[in-house]
Design a protein around this motif. Structure first.
Motif, PDB file in Angstrom:
ATOM      1  N   ALA A   1       0.817  -1.216   0.000  1.00 18.68           N
ATOM      2  CA  ALA A   1       0.000   0.000   0.000  1.00 18.68           C
ATOM      3  C   ALA A   1       0.852   1.268   0.000  1.00 18.68           C
ATOM      4  O   ALA A   1       0.331   2.351  -0.252  1.00 18.68           O
ATOM      5  N   VAL A   2       2.153   1.143   0.300  1.00 10.52           N
ATOM      6  CA  VAL A   2       3.044   2.306   0.330  1.00 10.52           C
ATOM      7  C   VAL A   2       3.963   2.230  -0.893  1.00 10.52           C
ATOM      8  O   VAL A   2       4.837   1.371  -0.967  1.00 10.52           O
ATOM      9  N   ARG A   3       3.731   3.138  -1.833  1.00  8.67           N
ATOM     10  CA  ARG A   3       4.582   3.171  -3.021  1.00  8.67           C
ATOM     11  C   ARG A   3       5.932   3.762  -2.653  1.00  8.67           C
ATOM     12  O   ARG A   3       6.036   4.619  -1.797  1.00  8.67           O
ATOM     13  N   ARG A   4       6.966   3.258  -3.308  1.00  8.50           N
ATOM     14  CA  ARG A   4       8.320   3.733  -3.042  1.00  8.50           C
ATOM     15  C   ARG A   4       9.086   3.798  -4.358  1.00  8.50           C
ATOM     16  O   ARG A   4       8.763   3.107  -5.314  1.00  8.50           O
ATOM     17  N   VAL A   5      10.124   4.613  -4.341  1.00  2.00           N
ATOM     18  CA  VAL A   5      10.934   4.784  -5.536  1.00  2.00           C
ATOM     19  C   VAL A   5      12.371   5.069  -5.130  1.00  2.00           C
ATOM     20  O   VAL A   5      12.615   5.684  -4.089  1.00  2.00           O
ATOM     21  N   GLU A   6      13.303   4.561  -5.922  1.00  2.00           N
ATOM     22  CA  GLU A   6      14.714   4.887  -5.738  1.00  2.00           C
ATOM     23  C   GLU A   6      14.987   6.126  -6.581  1.00  2.00           C
ATOM     24  O   GLU A   6      14.656   6.163  -7.767  1.00  2.00           O
ATOM     25  N   PHE A   7      15.587   7.139  -5.962  1.00  2.00           N
ATOM     26  CA  PHE A   7      15.896   8.379  -6.666  1.00  2.00           C
ATOM     27  C   PHE A   7      17.194   8.914  -6.090  1.00  2.00           C
ATOM     28  O   PHE A   7      17.312   9.058  -4.869  1.00  2.00           O
ATOM     29  N   GLU A   8      18.149   9.178  -6.953  1.00  2.00           N
ATOM     30  CA  GLU A   8      19.452   9.691  -6.532  1.00  2.00           C
ATOM     31  C   GLU A   8      20.079   8.817  -5.444  1.00  2.00           C
ATOM     32  O   GLU A   8      20.653   9.306  -4.475  1.00  2.00           O
ATOM     33  N   GLY A   9      19.926   7.505  -5.600  1.00  2.00           N
ATOM     34  CA  GLY A   9      20.552   6.572  -4.673  1.00  2.00           C
ATOM     35  C   GLY A   9      19.861   6.431  -3.327  1.00  2.00           C
ATOM     36  O   GLY A   9      20.406   5.796  -2.427  1.00  2.00           O
ATOM     37  N   ARG A  10      18.688   7.019  -3.176  1.00  5.25           N
ATOM     38  CA  ARG A  10      17.957   6.938  -1.900  1.00  5.25           C
ATOM     39  C   ARG A  10      16.557   6.407  -2.152  1.00  5.25           C
ATOM     40  O   ARG A  10      16.005   6.555  -3.232  1.00  5.25           O
ATOM     41  N   THR A  11      15.985   5.794  -1.125  1.00  2.00           N
ATOM     42  CA  THR A  11      14.617   5.303  -1.214  1.00  2.00           C
ATOM     43  C   THR A  11      13.678   6.368  -0.668  1.00  2.00           C
ATOM     44  O   THR A  11      13.912   6.926   0.410  1.00  2.00           O
ATOM     45  N   PHE A  12      12.622   6.638  -1.406  1.00  2.00           N
ATOM     46  CA  PHE A  12      11.595   7.587  -1.001  1.00  2.00           C
ATOM     47  C   PHE A  12      10.256   6.870  -0.959  1.00  2.00           C
ATOM     48  O   PHE A  12      10.008   5.945  -1.737  1.00  2.00           O
ATOM     49  N   TYR A  13       9.384   7.312  -0.041  1.00  2.00           N
ATOM     50  CA  TYR A  13       8.083   6.703   0.185  1.00  2.00           C
ATOM     51  C   TYR A  13       7.009   7.765  -0.039  1.00  2.00           C
ATOM     52  O   TYR A  13       7.166   8.915   0.380  1.00  2.00           O
ATOM     53  N   THR A  14       5.902   7.378  -0.673  1.00  3.07           N
ATOM     54  CA  THR A  14       4.823   8.314  -0.944  1.00  3.07           C
ATOM     55  C   THR A  14       4.160   8.727   0.364  1.00  3.07           C
ATOM     56  O   THR A  14       3.637   7.886   1.104  1.00  3.07           O
TER      57      THR A  14
END
Length: 156
Positions: free
Chosen positions: A11-24
């Protein structure tokens, strides 16, 4: 719910960006609180420091606001509700342990060795249990060891 369960939830979307994990952000709010998007908007309005922690990313032609792990931990502190309460208690317990370890570095070694097992050593040398009523919670993921995903998790 543990931090790993929250961050690893489908239920929690996440993405790798600039070498870090981010969560919606709105997904985290939705899992821990009430209506995700509406409550996230209210939290940003009521607590501008939360809004400053968020980054806007465009994923699959959708603009979303994401938080890194530090931002998620701060967001958890702002959410009301029983699901967030357990994580808040874990945060408080962990902070207490680290404060004790700052005063007595030997505690950190004991914790790392697993022999501390919920005990605190007072200044006078006696021991006491950490908040006995606190539910057992696992440690947060370190760095990028949280569940990985790609931008494909944002596809509609």
């Amino acid at each position: 719910m543990t931090l790993q369960e929250l961050l690893g939830s489908k239920a929690v979307r996440r993405v790798e960006f600039e070498g870090r994990t981010f969560y919606t952000a709105s997904d985290v709010v939705g899992v821990l609180g009430k209506s995700g998007s509406a409550q996230w908007e209210r939290l940003k309005r009521d607590e501008p420091q939360l809004a400053r922690l968020a980054r806007k990313l465009v994923i699959s032609q959708e603009e979303i606001e994401v938080l890194d792990l530090t931002g998620v931990l701060r967001l958890i502190q702002s959410i009301d509700g029983p699901r967030a309460a357990r994580l808040k208690l874990w945060l408080a317990k962990t902070a207490f342990q680290r404060l004790c370890e700052a005063e007595n570095p030997e505690l950190a070694a004991l914790r790392a060795g697993g022999s501390m097992s919920g005990m605190a050593i007072r200044r006078d040398g006696s021991t006491s249990a950490f908040a006995e009523s606190a539910p057992a919670m696992s440690s947060p993921p370190s760095g990028t060891s949280a569940a990985r995903a790609t931008a494909s998790s944002f596809a509609t």
